[in-house]
Design a protein around this motif. Structure first.
Motif, mmCIF file in Angstrom:
data_model
loop_
_atom_site.group_PDB
_atom_site.id
_atom_site.type_symbol
_atom_site.label_atom_id
_atom_site.label_comp_id
_atom_site.label_asym_id
_atom_site.label_seq_id
_atom_site.Cartn_x
_atom_site.Cartn_y
_atom_site.Cartn_z
ATOM 1 N N SER A 155 30.102 32.471 36.917
ATOM 2 C CA SER A 155 31.482 32.893 37.085
ATOM 3 C C SER A 155 31.809 33.815 35.916
ATOM 4 C CB SER A 155 32.414 31.681 37.077
ATOM 5 O OG SER A 155 33.770 32.099 36.980
ATOM 6 N N ILE A 156 32.388 34.980 36.211
ATOM 7 C CA ILE A 156 32.629 35.987 35.179
ATOM 8 C C ILE A 156 34.111 36.330 35.131
ATOM 9 C CG2 ILE A 156 32.006 38.279 34.333
ATOM 10 C CD1 ILE A 156 29.555 38.075 36.281
ATOM 11 N N LYS A 157 34.724 36.141 33.988
ATOM 12 C CA LYS A 157 36.133 36.545 33.793
ATOM 13 C C LYS A 157 36.139 38.056 33.551
ATOM 14 C CE LYS A 157 40.513 35.394 33.393
ATOM 15 N NZ LYS A 157 40.983 34.597 32.242
ATOM 16 N N LEU A 158 36.795 38.785 34.446
ATOM 17 C CA LEU A 158 36.764 40.236 34.402
ATOM 18 C C LEU A 158 37.939 40.813 33.608
ATOM 19 C CD1 LEU A 158 35.753 40.782 38.136
ATOM 20 C CD2 LEU A 158 34.253 40.799 36.120
ATOM 21 N N SER A 159 37.872 42.115 33.392
ATOM 22 C CA SER A 159 38.867 42.768 32.536
ATOM 23 C C SER A 159 40.272 42.741 33.123
ATOM 24 C CB SER A 159 38.440 44.216 32.265
ATOM 25 O OG SER A 159 38.315 44.935 33.487
ATOM 26 N N ASN A 160 40.396 42.563 34.437
ATOM 27 C CA ASN A 160 41.732 42.518 35.070
ATOM 28 C C ASN A 160 42.280 41.102 35.189
ATOM 29 O OD1 ASN A 160 40.172 41.433 37.079
ATOM 30 N ND2 ASN A 160 40.856 42.836 38.698
ATOM 31 N N GLY A 161 41.560 40.133 34.614
ATOM 32 C CA GLY A 161 42.022 38.757 34.642
ATOM 33 C C GLY A 161 41.501 37.947 35.805
ATOM 34 N N GLN A 162 40.873 38.593 36.770
ATOM 35 C CA GLN A 162 40.310 37.889 37.915
ATOM 36 C C GLN A 162 38.868 37.459 37.616
ATOM 37 O OE1 GLN A 162 41.519 41.135 40.821
ATOM 38 N NE2 GLN A 162 42.107 39.326 42.028
ATOM 39 N N TYR A 163 38.281 36.774 38.589
ATOM 40 C CA TYR A 163 36.905 36.302 38.422
ATOM 41 C C TYR A 163 35.955 37.031 39.363
ATOM 42 C CZ TYR A 163 38.757 32.404 35.717
ATOM 43 O OH TYR A 163 39.372 31.635 34.754
ATOM 44 N N GLY A 164 34.757 37.291 38.839
ATOM 45 C CA GLY A 164 33.680 37.811 39.650
ATOM 46 C C GLY A 164 32.578 36.769 39.718
ATOM 47 N N ALA A 165 31.528 37.081 40.453
ATOM 48 C CA ALA A 165 30.424 36.135 40.611
ATOM 49 C C ALA A 165 29.095 36.876 40.566
ATOM 50 C CB ALA A 165 30.562 35.384 41.932
ATOM 51 N N ALA A 166 28.100 36.240 39.962
ATOM 52 C CA ALA A 166 26.772 36.843 39.882
ATOM 53 C C ALA A 166 25.723 35.740 39.905
ATOM 54 C CB ALA A 166 26.637 37.681 38.613
ATOM 55 N N LEU A 167 24.573 36.071 40.485
ATOM 56 C CA LEU A 167 23.496 35.098 40.629
ATOM 57 C C LEU A 167 22.279 35.535 39.827
ATOM 58 C CD1 LEU A 167 22.308 32.575 41.990
ATOM 59 C CD2 LEU A 167 21.721 34.020 43.957
ATOM 60 N N VAL A 168 21.703 34.613 39.060
ATOM 61 C CA VAL A 168 20.508 34.894 38.268
ATOM 62 C C VAL A 168 19.289 34.783 39.178
ATOM 63 C CG1 VAL A 168 19.115 34.219 36.291
ATOM 64 C CG2 VAL A 168 21.612 34.039 36.180
ATOM 65 N N LEU A 169 18.608 35.904 39.374
ATOM 66 C CA LEU A 169 17.509 35.983 40.327
ATOM 67 C C LEU A 169 16.131 35.891 39.683
ATOM 68 C CD1 LEU A 169 19.068 38.873 42.401
ATOM 69 C CD2 LEU A 169 18.818 36.503 43.148
#
Length: 256
Positions: free
Chosen positions: A138-152
């Motif tokens: 889970s990544i807290k982004l610069s606009n205050g929202q959250y993004g998502a990324a998977l370690v492959l």
């Protein structure tokens, strides 16, 4: 030319030679043994009219740095300078030639005197990949929202520079992503500007993680599938991880 400046170490080939030298020192070899190994590895380049003078500059620099400058290396650097061989690549740029000559004169003057404070041989610094295979981020982004990324992938083939292959998902929300988001595998495909439908997929090395660590949280673990991406030609810094989803959403919004 492979050079990006007039300084001694502002050249790709010089940095390559020094890098190999220091890697061998890290492996426990002495300066003498390392010198012999480096001369053997770059035997063809030593004979080259352009790379030869650069090799001796690099060797003299790194030997002096670690307190083991050989008279032969110093002599060769001086001879190449006096004959103009170490300046031949700069003859078409008179201003650059003048700066390079000054840089070499200063360098030769420095190494002509033994290093009063030679550095200790470098040691291997172990930097493992930051995340395990299948980690859900889970990544807290610069606009205050959250993004998502998977370690492959988690690659530790280079002991000092462990790295993770990370794919960013097409997720943007005020809520942290749930495990179902990662199971769904909706990859972020970038159509904005000149990305031409490229996935947001890149390698992230250990270096630079500290600045972003407070924004990244492991929220789960999933199994990696055979259909998941396995590699990428791209490398990115941790500071920008996940930010592409904001740009893509804005791009899409402006085209509807």
């Amino acid at each position: 030319m492979g050079a990006w400046g007039h300084g001694i170490r502002q050249d790709d080939f010089v940095c390559d030679v020094i890098g190999v030298f220091e890697d061998l020192l890290k492996a426990g070899k002495s300066v003498i043994d390392t010198t012999n190994a480096v001369r053997l590895k770059f035997a063809d380049e030593i004979k080259d009219a352009d790379d030869g003078p650069l090799f001796w500059i690099a060797l003299a620099d790194v030997q002096w740095t670690y307190g083991g400058l050989e008279p032969e290396a110093l002599k060769q650097v001086k001879e190449d300078f006096d004959s103009g061989r170490s300046l031949s690549r700069w003859t078409e740029d008179q201003r650059g030639l003048s700066r390079r000559r000054a840089s070499l004169e200063k360098f030769i003057s420095k190494i002509a005197t033994p290093n009063p404070r030679p550095k200790k041989p470098p040691k291997v610094v172990i930097r493992a990949p930051k995340f395990q295979l299948g980690s859900c981020l889970s990544i807290k982004l610069s606009n205050g929202q959250y993004g998502a990324a998977l370690v492959l992938a988690a690659d530790h083939s280079n002991t000092e520079y462990g790295k993770n292959l990370i794919g960013v998902l097409d997720y943007l929300s005020m809520e942290k992503p749930t495990i179902d988001v990662f199971r769904g595998r909706t990859w972020l495909v970038r159509t904005h500007h000149s990305w031409n439908n490229a996935m947001d997929l890149a390698w992230y090395q250990y270096v630079g993680f500290r600045a972003a660590k407070d924004r990244i949280e492991i929220v789960g673990q999933v199994e990696i599938l055979d259909s998941d991406p396995k590699d990428s030609n791209n490398y990115c810094g941790w500071a920008s991880i996940g930010e592409q989803v904001i740009i893509q959403r804005d791009w899409d919004a402006n085209r509807t």
